[in-house]
Design a protein around this motif. Structure first.
Motif, PDB file in Angstrom:
ATOM      1  N   GLU A 148       0.860  -1.183   0.000  1.00 59.08           N
ATOM      2  CA  GLU A 148       0.000   0.000   0.000  1.00 59.08           C
ATOM      3  C   GLU A 148       0.889   1.223   0.000  1.00 59.08           C
ATOM      4  N   LYS A 149       0.428   2.305  -0.569  1.00 60.31           N
ATOM      5  CA  LYS A 149       1.191   3.541  -0.468  1.00 60.31           C
ATOM      6  C   LYS A 149       1.308   3.957   0.999  1.00 60.31           C
ATOM      7  N   PRO A 150       2.204   4.820   1.416  1.00 58.85           N
ATOM      8  CA  PRO A 150       3.093   5.574   0.532  1.00 58.85           C
ATOM      9  C   PRO A 150       4.272   4.754  -0.001  1.00 58.85           C
ATOM     10  N   HIS A 179      -6.005   2.022  -4.650  1.00 57.66           N
ATOM     11  CA  HIS A 179      -7.364   1.472  -4.595  1.00 57.66           C
ATOM     12  C   HIS A 179      -8.351   2.216  -5.502  1.00 57.66           C
ATOM     13  N   TYR A 180      -7.960   3.426  -5.967  1.00 53.79           N
ATOM     14  CA  TYR A 180      -8.856   4.104  -6.906  1.00 53.79           C
ATOM     15  C   TYR A 180      -8.999   3.336  -8.217  1.00 53.79           C
ATOM     16  N   LEU A 181      -7.971   2.578  -8.566  1.00 59.78           N
ATOM     17  CA  LEU A 181      -8.053   1.802  -9.809  1.00 59.78           C
ATOM     18  C   LEU A 181      -9.040   0.643  -9.675  1.00 59.78           C
ATOM     19  N   SER A 216     -12.942  15.396  -3.120  1.00 63.91           N
ATOM     20  CA  SER A 216     -13.131  16.165  -1.894  1.00 63.91           C
ATOM     21  C   SER A 216     -13.697  15.278  -0.811  1.00 63.91           C
ATOM     22  N   GLU A 217     -13.302  15.597   0.403  1.00 64.55           N
ATOM     23  CA  GLU A 217     -13.818  14.878   1.569  1.00 64.55           C
ATOM     24  C   GLU A 217     -14.394  15.898   2.529  1.00 64.55           C
ATOM     25  N   ASP A 218     -15.474  15.506   3.216  1.00 70.20           N
ATOM     26  CA  ASP A 218     -16.098  16.460   4.124  1.00 70.20           C
ATOM     27  C   ASP A 218     -15.666  16.238   5.571  1.00 70.20           C
TER      28      ASP A 218
HETATM   29  C1  BG6 Z   1      -6.490   7.125   0.816  1.00 72.26           C
HETATM   30  C2  BG6 Z   1      -5.968   8.357   1.473  1.00 72.26           C
HETATM   31  O1  BG6 Z   1      -5.572   6.660  -0.124  1.00 72.26           O
HETATM   32  O2  BG6 Z   1      -7.715   7.402   0.188  1.00 72.26           O
HETATM   33  C3  BG6 Z   1      -6.981   8.923   2.444  1.00 72.26           C
HETATM   34  O3  BG6 Z   1      -4.754   8.063   2.157  1.00 72.26           O
HETATM   35  C4  BG6 Z   1      -8.325   9.089   1.789  1.00 72.26           C
HETATM   36  O4  BG6 Z   1      -6.540  10.151   2.962  1.00 72.26           O
HETATM   37  C5  BG6 Z   1      -8.741   7.824   1.053  1.00 72.26           C
HETATM   38  O5  BG6 Z   1      -9.270   9.404   2.789  1.00 72.26           O
HETATM   39  C6  BG6 Z   1     -10.012   8.030   0.246  1.00 72.26           C
HETATM   40  O6  BG6 Z   1     -10.464   6.814  -0.233  1.00 72.26           O
HETATM   41  P1  BG6 Z   1     -11.999   6.592  -0.556  1.00 72.26           P
HETATM   42  O7  BG6 Z   1     -12.037   5.259  -1.202  1.00 72.26           O
HETATM   43  O8  BG6 Z   1     -12.711   6.655   0.753  1.00 72.26           O
HETATM   44  O9  BG6 Z   1     -12.390   7.710  -1.456  1.00 72.26           O
END
Ligand code: BG6
Length: 495
Positions: A148-150, A179-181, A216-218
């Protein structure tokens, strides 16, 4: 198959990621009958715990999909019976030899395949990889390691980490997760583009004005301030998640869907880009804000964050791809914590219709009347295309409407978590959604000079209130390239 078995060792089993994502994803795969017939899961960590304590811990985070509730508790019990725990130090070969013995007992005479998931801080990656590869790797099957990153914090440290890993593993054994992929709509990007004639021909500077990648995150860095302060939002989100989406979005048609063909194309995009310049970046940091009687803490109010920290919790950046397809098209990224909403999306703004007959019917805001394709990665997955349409009635007035593919309405299935897809791919040896080392190097080359400059000059981030839309500098940056952020309403621009 019947002659082989897969042993999955989650190293750092008591950590947050393991509890929240890895074990639940493994259970979901089990529930969907995607795991091989013979598999065993081991949690590995330093704390003392019995198998039944691990099972108890894991059981609290397992869930069944809403549309598949039958047999849920029976399946959970079956799954938990296949989970075990081994307590050991991360740098002790002896403790990994003990683990190896336990794995062998479970594997019996079958071909042994072993997957290690490193859900641990980066400073102990190499210790674990060394011990696992020397003392607990498979002798007759494959051994793979998910990291996992970093992956470092700049070009040099990332290259050093890769060199370190390659002392014990070959590239094919290393599965670097982004994990975005694994997210459904990110995977769908290529399908959308390459299997629909209406999109691919438009996918270039000829028709696209700009592309926006927005995260963006809230909520703030609550509880993770200690980790976050050493990295900041550019390393946490932009250099990996958003850049990966950009590469997939912009790549040329790969020769095939094979992992190497796709990754070759992604690397080409990254290598066609110029490293980021300070003037093309805006950084911000959230400050405390009181709303409706509640006070939300600022970033530096976290005890694990130095009071004078200049670590960005928000950044916006303009990037350019110097190739024939994308020359001059701004790719704007924006990522931030503690903003007004939680969202990840890709926005594609198309050019104006040349010689538009209906110019007069839009009022003065012609800019807003161009087509925009929005791919909402989360939440509430959707793909919609903003088109201009006649308002029904006798006059000739136009408005903007959406051709809308709303996943919840169209597909009744619950969307699998990204970790499910990625774990399954790692088990199956599918590398398409994992980051190759040259890709990682190229990604770091784009951000390293900027990160160094920000840190050396201690550039102060623009403060923005917790829960707001982020620093106003992001608008000026976009305006410099004649762009308006698509996620903000016209009212907001007037304000
Ligand atoms: C992680 C970041 O890779 O992705 C976090 O380290 C972030 O800071 C997270 O909150 C967001 O992932 P997801 O899947 O909840 O959008």
């Amino acid at each position: 198959n019947d002659d082989s078995t897969v042993s999955i060792t989650v190293v750092g089993a008591s950590g947050d990621l393991a509890k929240k994502k890895i074990f639940p994803a493994l259970f979901a795969l089990y529930y969907e009958d995607c795991l091989p017939k013979h598999f065993t899961i081991f949690g590995y960590a330093r704390s003392k715990m019995t198998d039944s304590e691990l099972r108890n811990m894991v059981s609290k985070t397992l869930t069944c999909r809403i549309d598949k509730r039958e047999n849920c508790s029976k399946k959970m019990e079956e799954f938990l019976k296949r989970c075990f725990y081994h307590s050991g130090q991360y740098d002790s070969e002896e403790h990994f030899i003990d683990l190896d013995k336990k794995l062998k007992q479970h594997e019996g005479s079958r071909v042994s395949n072993r997957l290690f998931y490193l859900s641990i801080p980066p400073n102990i990656f190499l210790d674990v990889v060394k011990c696992a590869s020397k003392s607990a790797s498979s002798l007759n099957g494959w051994t793979r390691v998910i990291v996992e990153k970093p992956f470092g914090r700049d070009s040099e440290s990332s290259a050093a980490l890769t060199r370190g890993l390659k002392q014990y593993l070959v590239e094919d054994q290393i599965f670097r997760i982004d994990h975005y992929l694994g997210k459904e709509l990110v995977e769908n990007l290529s399908v959308l583009r390459f299997s629909n004639l209406v999109f691919e021909p438009l996918w270039s500077r000829q028709y696209i004005r700009n592309v926006q990648l927005i995260f963006s995150e809230d909520f703030g860095t609550e509880g993770r301030g200690g980790y976050f302060d050493g990295y900041g939002i550019i390393r946490d989100i932009m250099q990996n998640h958003l850049l990966q989406i950009l590469a997939l979005f912009a790549m040329e048609t790969p020769i095939s869907l094979e992992a190497e063909d796709i990754r070759n194309e992604k690397v080409k995009v990254l290598r066609s880009m110029k490293p980021l310049q300070l003037e093309d970046v805006v950084i911000g940091q959230y400050k405390s804000h009181t709303k409706g009687g509640t006070t939300y803490p600022g970033y530096t109010d976290d005890n694990t964050v130095p009071k004078d920290s200049v670590t960005p919790t928000f950044a916006a950046a303009a990037l350019f791809i110097n190739n024939a397809r994308w020359d001059g098209v701004p790719f704007l990224m924006k990522a931030g914590k503690a903003l007004h909403t939680k969202r990840a999306e890709i926005r594609v703004q198309f050019r104006h219709v040349p010689g538009n007959l209906y110019k007069g019917s839009f009022g003065t805001d012609l800019d807003r009347a161009t087509n925009e394709l929005v791919i909402r990665v989360q939440p509430d997955e959707a793909i919609y295309l903003k088109i201009n349409n006649k308002i029904p009635g006798l006059g000739m007035r136009l408005d903007r409407s959406n051709l809308n593919l709303h996943y919840a309405a169209r597909y009744s299935k619950e969307i699998p978590d990204a970790y499910e897809r990625l774990l399954l791919d790692a088990i199956e040896g599918e590398r398409r959604l994992f980051i190759r080392s040259d890709e990682l190097d190229a990604a770091w080359s784009l951000f390293t000079p900027l990160l160094k400059e920000l840190e050396e000059k201690r550039i102060a981030p623009e403060l923005y209130p917790y829960g707001s839309r982020g620093p106003v500098g992001a608008h000026y940056l976009a305006a410099k390239y004649n762009v308006r952020w698509g996620d903000l309403s016209a009212e907001h621009y007037k304000a």
